[in-house]
Write a protein that holds these residues in place. Sequence first.
Motif, short mmCIF file in Angstrom:
data_model
loop_
_atom_site.label_atom_id
_atom_site.label_comp_id
_atom_site.label_asym_id
_atom_site.label_seq_id
_atom_site.Cartn_x
_atom_site.Cartn_y
_atom_site.Cartn_z
N PHE A 65 -3.36 -29.74 25.86
CA PHE A 65 -4.75 -29.80 25.39
C PHE A 65 -5.12 -28.43 24.82
N GLU A 66 -6.16 -28.44 23.98
CA GLU A 66 -6.60 -27.21 23.34
C GLU A 66 -7.47 -26.40 24.31
N ASP A 67 -7.16 -25.13 24.45
CA ASP A 67 -7.92 -24.27 25.37
C ASP A 67 -8.14 -22.92 24.70
N ASP A 68 -9.31 -22.75 24.09
CA ASP A 68 -9.63 -21.53 23.37
C ASP A 68 -9.69 -20.31 24.29
N ILE A 69 -10.05 -20.51 25.53
CA ILE A 69 -10.16 -19.39 26.46
C ILE A 69 -8.78 -18.77 26.71
N VAL A 70 -7.78 -19.61 26.91
CA VAL A 70 -6.43 -19.12 27.15
C VAL A 70 -5.89 -18.43 25.90
N VAL A 71 -6.14 -19.02 24.74
CA VAL A 71 -5.69 -18.43 23.47
C VAL A 71 -6.34 -17.06 23.28
N ASP A 72 -7.65 -16.99 23.46
CA ASP A 72 -8.37 -15.72 23.30
C ASP A 72 -7.90 -14.68 24.31
N PHE A 73 -7.61 -15.12 25.53
CA PHE A 73 -7.12 -14.21 26.56
C PHE A 73 -5.77 -13.62 26.15
N CYS A 74 -4.90 -14.47 25.66
CA CYS A 74 -3.56 -14.02 25.23
C CYS A 74 -3.68 -13.02 24.07
N VAL A 75 -4.49 -13.36 23.09
CA VAL A 75 -4.67 -12.47 21.93
C VAL A 75 -5.29 -11.14 22.38
N ALA A 76 -6.23 -11.19 23.30
CA ALA A 76 -6.85 -9.97 23.82
C ALA A 76 -5.82 -9.09 24.53
N GLN A 77 -4.90 -9.71 25.27
CA GLN A 77 -3.85 -8.96 25.95
C GLN A 77 -2.97 -8.24 24.93
N LEU A 78 -2.72 -8.89 23.80
CA LEU A 78 -1.89 -8.29 22.75
C LEU A 78 -2.64 -7.20 21.99
N SER A 79 -3.95 -7.24 22.06
CA SER A 79 -4.77 -6.28 21.32
C SER A 79 -5.19 -5.08 22.15
N GLU A 80 -4.59 -4.92 23.33
CA GLU A 80 -4.91 -3.76 24.17
C GLU A 80 -4.68 -2.47 23.39
#
Length: 142
Positions: A65-80
Amino acid sequence: MSAGFFRGTNTDQVKHVNAEQKIIKDMEKNKRFPDHYSKKVDMAKVSMDVMKPWIAKRITEMLGFEDDIVVDFCVAQLSEPPDKGLDPKLLQVNMTGFMERKAGPFVSELWQHLLSAQESPVGVPREFIDQKKAGMADVLGT
């Protein structure tokens, strides 16, 4: 207060420990991280405009299923900030809270793409370029 005040406890219970680092150490001891995690990624060389859609698509496929929160969390981790350095082991531990057993395969695949992307002059993983070429060849009928 004497040392006997904390009767029945050990030093691990009294001292503040970084839980993430403890989990990482336990997982390293059990050989649960792939070898390619030892290679560093410079996110300045990676095109996040290309990686974000792949991350969203892959997380959706794995979770079902689509989960924008998980996607945003992952991208934020990469953007540290780059001074901290990007740690794939920490990323996997952090993603486990959302993806459970699927976090390991996802982060492993993501890390391979990031390593490939940093080697590319345009910051795009080689696999993505090859897929695009194959798709264009199908459209052109060659």
